[in-house]
Design a protein around this motif. Structure first.
Motif, PDB file in Angstrom:
ATOM      1  N   GLY A 137       0.996  22.062   6.151  1.00  0.00           N
ATOM      2  CA  GLY A 137       0.523  20.885   6.884  1.00  0.00           C
ATOM      3  C   GLY A 137      -0.195  19.898   5.981  1.00  0.00           C
ATOM      4  N   VAL A 138      -0.938  20.417   5.007  1.00  0.00           N
ATOM      5  CA  VAL A 138      -1.644  19.538   4.080  1.00  0.00           C
ATOM      6  C   VAL A 138      -0.658  18.732   3.232  1.00  0.00           C
ATOM      7  N   GLU A 139       0.433  19.408   2.814  1.00  0.00           N
ATOM      8  CA  GLU A 139       1.433  18.692   2.014  1.00  0.00           C
ATOM      9  C   GLU A 139       2.116  17.601   2.826  1.00  0.00           C
ATOM     10  N   VAL A 140       2.461  17.903   4.068  1.00  0.00           N
ATOM     11  CA  VAL A 140       3.095  16.896   4.923  1.00  0.00           C
ATOM     12  C   VAL A 140       2.160  15.711   5.137  1.00  0.00           C
ATOM     13  N   LEU A 141       0.876  15.996   5.382  1.00  0.00           N
ATOM     14  CA  LEU A 141      -0.095  14.913   5.566  1.00  0.00           C
ATOM     15  C   LEU A 141      -0.217  14.068   4.301  1.00  0.00           C
ATOM     16  N   ALA A 142      -0.205  14.718   3.143  1.00  0.00           N
ATOM     17  CA  ALA A 142      -0.289  13.980   1.881  1.00  0.00           C
ATOM     18  C   ALA A 142       0.942  13.095   1.672  1.00  0.00           C
ATOM     19  N   MET A 143       2.121  13.582   2.069  1.00  0.00           N
ATOM     20  CA  MET A 143       3.337  12.779   1.948  1.00  0.00           C
ATOM     21  C   MET A 143       3.279  11.558   2.846  1.00  0.00           C
ATOM     22  N   ILE A 144       2.787  11.729   4.070  1.00  0.00           N
ATOM     23  CA  ILE A 144       2.699  10.600   5.005  1.00  0.00           C
ATOM     24  C   ILE A 144       1.706   9.558   4.489  1.00  0.00           C
ATOM     25  N   ILE A 145       0.544  10.032   4.020  1.00  0.00           N
ATOM     26  CA  ILE A 145      -0.458   9.101   3.483  1.00  0.00           C
ATOM     27  C   ILE A 145       0.097   8.354   2.268  1.00  0.00           C
ATOM     28  N   SER A 146       0.810   9.075   1.402  1.00  0.00           N
ATOM     29  CA  SER A 146       1.383   8.444   0.214  1.00  0.00           C
ATOM     30  C   SER A 146       2.371   7.347   0.581  1.00  0.00           C
ATOM     31  N   MET A 147       3.245   7.606   1.559  1.00  0.00           N
ATOM     32  CA  MET A 147       4.225   6.608   1.967  1.00  0.00           C
ATOM     33  C   MET A 147       3.560   5.401   2.605  1.00  0.00           C
TER      34      MET A 147
END
Length: 247
Positions: A137-147
């Motif tokens: 979940g942390v990785e998915v959140l980081a990907m969304i924030i990055s985009m």
């Protein structure tokens, strides 16, 4: 005693240059311009430069042709005015130096396409962790924030490029701020990814195909090249923005 006869020293005829696509064409004589006007090869609205008056203005604004000196006839005229360009460039401004125009091209054309490339590559590559990994979940959140951050930076760069092309003083400031925000955000996200990798067991990572790995390498190379250009643009703008013809 020798008699000295009064001789009239004629000065050389004035020379003329015409503005064609932003470049000076010439020198031309008075007769050549008249012949061009008669044959419609030259228009009365074309800008012309006189070796006498040393200024650019449309042919229709010249009331007469005067003779100039040999010294003035040999002088090369300055660049034609911006108004003489038949079509205004879409991504650049002829009053800006080359580096500033490259920044305009990047912000208005290249940067939006690069964001699309990164978004598509993220969807193709997927997550690095397996679905059941604790930090998935942390990785998915980081990907969304990055985009989202990269999208905001891309929009901000686009606005800055428009203002820079329009010779607005706020253009370089917006571009500089966008680059600083993008650099800080990517450093923080990279640090977060390193923490996730360090806290994840080796069995928690997904396996990728050769095609996906090649895409990742290609995107990484593009991102490094873009980062190098952004840093170069940042330092260049900070040193030269005050010398640009901005208002």
């Amino acid at each position: 005693m020798h008699e000295e006869s009064n001789q009239t020293i004629e000065s050389p005829p004035s020379q003329w240059w015409l503005a064609k696509n932003g470049e000076a064409e010439g020198p031309l004589s008075h007769q050549e311009i008249c012949d061009g006007l008669k044959s419609s090869r030259i228009r009365s609205s074309d800008y012309a430069y006189s070796s006498d008056q040393k200024e650019w203005k449309p042919l229709a604004a010249w009331s007469e042709f005067e003779s100039g000196t040999a010294e003035s006839a040999l002088q090369t005229p300055p660049a034609p005015p911006v108004d003489s360009y038949p079509i205004e460039p879409l991504l650049t401004n002829p009053r800006l130096p080359a580096m500033a125009n490259w920044i305009c091209i990047y912000t208005l054309q290249i940067s939006p396409w690069l964001w699309c490339l990164y978004a598509v590559s993220e969807m193709i590559s997927g997550t690095a962790l397996k679905e059941k990994a604790p930090l998935m979940g942390v990785e998915v959140l980081a990907m969304i924030i990055s985009m989202l951050v990269s999208l905001g930076v891309t929009i901000s760069l686009f606005i800055g490029g428009i203002r820079l092309k329009a010779l607005s003083r706020s253009g370089p400031n917006i571009i500089i701020l966008s680059i600083v925000v993008a650099t800080a955000a990517h450093l923080l996200l990279s640090l977060g990814v390193m923490v996730i990798i360090a806290m994840t067991d080796q069995n928690g990572f997904t396996s990728k195909t050769v095609a996906v790995e090649l895409i990742d390498y290609f995107v990484l190379i593009v991102a490094l090249c873009e980062g190098a250009f952004l840093l170069t643009s940042l330092f260049w703008l900070r040193r030269n923005a005050r010398f640009l013809p901005l208002s």
